[in-house]
Design an enzyme around this catalytic site. Structure first.
Site, PDB file in Angstrom:
ATOM      1  N   HIS A 104       0.808  -1.224   0.000  1.00  0.00           N
ATOM      2  CA  HIS A 104       0.000   0.000   0.000  1.00  0.00           C
ATOM      3  C   HIS A 104       0.844   1.278   0.000  1.00  0.00           C
ATOM      4  O   HIS A 104       0.299   2.368  -0.163  1.00  0.00           O
ATOM      5  CB  HIS A 104      -0.944   0.019   1.204  1.00  0.00           C
ATOM      6  CG  HIS A 104      -0.254   0.389   2.477  1.00  0.00           C
ATOM      7  ND1 HIS A 104       0.631  -0.468   3.116  1.00  0.00           N
ATOM      8  CD2 HIS A 104      -0.264   1.530   3.194  1.00  0.00           C
ATOM      9  CE1 HIS A 104       1.113   0.138   4.186  1.00  0.00           C
ATOM     10  NE2 HIS A 104       0.587   1.351   4.259  1.00  0.00           N
ATOM     11  N   HIS A 156       1.310   6.782  -0.777  1.00  0.00           N
ATOM     12  CA  HIS A 156       0.473   5.979   0.111  1.00  0.00           C
ATOM     13  C   HIS A 156      -0.848   5.715  -0.597  1.00  0.00           C
ATOM     14  O   HIS A 156      -1.677   6.619  -0.729  1.00  0.00           O
ATOM     15  CB  HIS A 156       0.252   6.716   1.437  1.00  0.00           C
ATOM     16  CG  HIS A 156      -0.348   5.854   2.491  1.00  0.00           C
ATOM     17  ND1 HIS A 156      -1.686   5.528   2.526  1.00  0.00           N
ATOM     18  CD2 HIS A 156       0.226   5.228   3.544  1.00  0.00           C
ATOM     19  CE1 HIS A 156      -1.910   4.743   3.567  1.00  0.00           C
ATOM     20  NE2 HIS A 156      -0.772   4.549   4.199  1.00  0.00           N
TER      21      HIS A 156
END
Length: 161
Positions: free
Chosen positions: A67, A82
């Site tokens: 992620h 992110h």
């Protein structure tokens, strides 16, 4: 001069990495990003799951959960992408990355696919910030912080302070 050296104070452009809508960090639904605790930058609400490199640089980190991706740039700056909010909880599900730690990437290079529908079905947001994390040594010049963006549109520029 007989030798050309790469300038350490080169300006590096951070470019759109998803097709979608850019938004200022203050509008991200997570205080860690909205309050710029980890750094400053821009976020994109992706319209499509194709993920591209935001910078010319080296892939320094890929979290096990896929992620988050860290990049080291030629001017020494560090940038963190992110993907989504609270997506660490998905343990890598919905992320199909075609890059590895140590890879050199060019802005606009395809890096993989994100299954936006799957992520949303798990109750997670897909808003994706890209942050300059070395704020003590570098500065940002914002170019585009909101509105529609296409791959390669310049979001901001990073240079040494």
């Amino acid at each position: 001069m007989f030798f050309k050296r790469k300038k350490k104070n080169e300006v590096v452009e951070v470019k759109a990495y998803f097709e979608g809508t850019a938004l200022p960090l203050e509008q991200v639904n997570d205080p860690m990003f909205a309050d710029k605790i980890m750094g400053d930058g821009v976020a994109i609400e992706p319209a499509d799951g194709s993920l591209y490199a935001p910078v010319d640089g080296k892939v320094a980190t890929i979290f096990d959960t896929k992620h988050a991706i860290g990049f080291t740039l030629g001017n020494g700056a560090e940038v963190l992408m992110h993907i989504g909010m609270d997506t660490v909880e998905l343990q890598g599900e919905g992320f199909d990355l075609d890059i590895s730690v140590g890879d050199e990437v060019k802005a606009g290079q395809f890096m993989g696919r994100i299954d936006i529908d799957f992520i949303k079905s798990k109750g997670k947001e897909v808003t994706t910030p890209v942050l300059l994390t070395t704020m003590d040594d570098h500065k940002i010049e914002f170019v585009k912080t909101e509105g529609p963006v296409n791959i390669g549109d310049v979001l901001y520029k990073i240079s040494k302070k």
